[in-house]
Design an enzyme around this catalytic site. Sequence first.
Site, PDB file in Angstrom:
ATOM      1  CB  SER A  11      -4.692 -15.957  -2.246  1.00  0.00           C
ATOM      2  OG  SER A  11      -5.858 -16.287  -2.970  1.00  0.00           O
ATOM      3  CG  HIS A  36      -5.377 -12.106  -0.491  1.00  0.00           C
ATOM      4  ND1 HIS A  36      -5.076 -10.756  -0.478  1.00  0.00           N
ATOM      5  CD2 HIS A  36      -6.008 -12.326  -1.666  1.00  0.00           C
ATOM      6  CE1 HIS A  36      -5.496 -10.192  -1.597  1.00  0.00           C
ATOM      7  NE2 HIS A  36      -6.068 -11.129  -2.345  1.00  0.00           N
ATOM      8  CG  ASP A  38      -8.573 -13.360  -3.932  1.00  0.00           C
ATOM      9  OD1 ASP A  38      -8.228 -12.167  -4.022  1.00  0.00           O
ATOM     10  OD2 ASP A  38      -7.765 -14.303  -3.867  1.00  0.00           O
ATOM     11  CG  MET A  40     -13.382 -12.799  -7.296  1.00  0.00           C
ATOM     12  SD  MET A  40     -12.576 -13.785  -8.549  1.00  0.00           S
ATOM     13  CE  MET A  40     -10.915 -13.885  -7.876  1.00  0.00           C
ATOM     14  CG  HIS A  69      -8.431  -8.430  -3.575  1.00  0.00           C
ATOM     15  ND1 HIS A  69      -7.654  -9.135  -4.476  1.00  0.00           N
ATOM     16  CD2 HIS A  69      -8.805  -7.293  -4.223  1.00  0.00           C
ATOM     17  CE1 HIS A  69      -7.585  -8.455  -5.606  1.00  0.00           C
ATOM     18  NE2 HIS A  69      -8.281  -7.344  -5.481  1.00  0.00           N
ATOM     19  CG  MET A  71     -11.198  -8.447  -7.125  1.00  0.00           C
ATOM     20  SD  MET A  71     -10.295  -9.954  -7.471  1.00  0.00           S
ATOM     21  CE  MET A  71     -10.346 -10.711  -5.849  1.00  0.00           C
ATOM     22  CG  MET A 142      -5.095  -6.201  -8.859  1.00  0.00           C
ATOM     23  SD  MET A 142      -5.112  -7.539  -7.654  1.00  0.00           S
ATOM     24  CE  MET A 142      -5.211  -8.988  -8.713  1.00  0.00           C
ATOM     25  N   GLY A 150      -3.894 -18.455 -10.354  1.00  0.00           N
ATOM     26  CA  GLY A 150      -3.114 -19.308 -11.251  1.00  0.00           C
ATOM     27  C   GLY A 150      -2.698 -18.679 -12.564  1.00  0.00           C
ATOM     28  CG  ASP A 180      -3.649 -10.578  -5.337  1.00  0.00           C
ATOM     29  OD1 ASP A 180      -3.274 -11.749  -5.441  1.00  0.00           O
ATOM     30  OD2 ASP A 180      -4.838 -10.245  -5.142  1.00  0.00           O
ATOM     31  N   GLY A 181      -1.008 -11.742  -7.534  1.00  0.00           N
ATOM     32  CA  GLY A 181      -1.237 -12.424  -8.799  1.00  0.00           C
ATOM     33  C   GLY A 181       0.050 -12.936  -9.433  1.00  0.00           C
ATOM     34  N   GLY A 182       0.118 -14.246  -9.582  1.00  0.00           N
ATOM     35  CA  GLY A 182       1.251 -14.860 -10.283  1.00  0.00           C
ATOM     36  C   GLY A 182       2.552 -14.823  -9.508  1.00  0.00           C
ATOM     37  CB  SER A 203      -2.223 -21.063  -7.882  1.00  0.00           C
ATOM     38  OG  SER A 203      -1.746 -19.900  -8.438  1.00  0.00           O
TER      39      SER A 203
HETATM   40  C1  DX5 Z   1      -6.784 -12.838  -8.480  1.00  0.00           C
HETATM   41  C2  DX5 Z   1      -6.766 -12.853  -6.981  1.00  0.00           C
HETATM   42  C3  DX5 Z   1      -5.507 -13.383  -6.353  1.00  0.00           C
HETATM   43  C4  DX5 Z   1      -5.212 -14.829  -6.535  1.00  0.00           C
HETATM   44  C5  DX5 Z   1      -3.796 -15.115  -6.110  1.00  0.00           C
HETATM   45  O1  DX5 Z   1      -7.881 -12.108  -8.931  1.00  0.00           O
HETATM   46  O2  DX5 Z   1      -6.928 -11.527  -6.511  1.00  0.00           O
HETATM   47  O3  DX5 Z   1      -5.500 -13.085  -4.967  1.00  0.00           O
HETATM   48  O4  DX5 Z   1      -5.971 -15.676  -5.743  1.00  0.00           O
HETATM   49  O5  DX5 Z   1      -3.129 -15.277  -7.195  1.00  0.00           O
HETATM   50  P1  DX5 Z   1      -2.268 -16.598  -7.537  1.00  0.00           P
HETATM   51  O6  DX5 Z   1      -3.184 -17.750  -7.551  1.00  0.00           O
HETATM   52  O7  DX5 Z   1      -1.744 -16.207  -8.871  1.00  0.00           O
HETATM   53  O8  DX5 Z   1      -1.213 -16.673  -6.482  1.00  0.00           O
HETATM   54 ZN    ZN Z   2      -6.565 -11.084  -4.366  1.00  0.00          ZN
END
Ligand code: DX5
Ligand code: ZN
Length: 223
Positions: A11, A36, A38, A40, A69, A71, A142, A150, A180-182, A203
């Site tokens: 990402s 990836h 994102d 938004m 992705h 959102m 998610m 992050g 996805d995430g953390g 991140s």
């Molecule tokens: C959060 C995003 C993620 C994010 C990746 O809404 O969809 O793709 O960039 O997550 P971290 O930064 O936690 O790896």
């Molecule tokens: Zn994402």
Amino acid sequence: MKNNFPQLSVSILNSDMSNLTKTLNLLQKLDIKYVHLDVMDGNFVPNLTFGPAVIKSIRSKTKCILDTHLMIQSPQKTITQYFDAGCDIITFHYESLKESDIFKLIKLIKKHNKLVGISIKPPTSPTKIVKYLNYLDLVLVMTVSPGFGGQKIITSCIKKIQILKNLRDKKGYKYIISADGGINEKNVVEIIKKGCDLPVIGSAIFCSKDIDVKIKFLQSLIK
Ligand code: DX5
Ligand code: ZN
């Protein structure tokens, strides 16, 4: 599309956005296959990132698979722009449109020869998307609340990966399972063991001192 998994999907959300070409070249050099993206809209999620114009530029700079992705609220209204931008995988959120529009959107994305995914937020149970599973190329679990890179992983979401894997094994579905995430070096192995094919990492890579070394380390962990 069940080949050579697990793979990392990187990402770029927390990368240096003024230096995308440099990042994309590095990812390609390190044999990263999935980037990836994102998207938004400041509505479905509180944050605002980039859209089709930036994706089109990214497309012109990389051969990587663009794992998009969305959102965004009511993705069916602007989806054609993502076809034109050159996305390869288009994942929308189960929670972002009316239930009665979901099958139509899946069909439309497939008709344009794109791979289609559905993502579920942390409070959404996989049972909500069972009727779509047979038609999906990807399911995105998610593991944080969507909107920001992050964040710390919500560990209770990890069991959904296993549920989706069990369903796939039992019914012979073909979707790949992404999360996805953390995700970072401390939890990626556990996530893969639960059945994740395509962990998304942002991140943990871009906030590290040496991006190159971190990617190689993560790649070694998942092989
Ligand atoms: C959060 C995003 C993620 C994010 C990746 O809404 O969809 O793709 O960039 O997550 P971290 O930064 O936690 O790896
Ligand atoms: Zn994402």
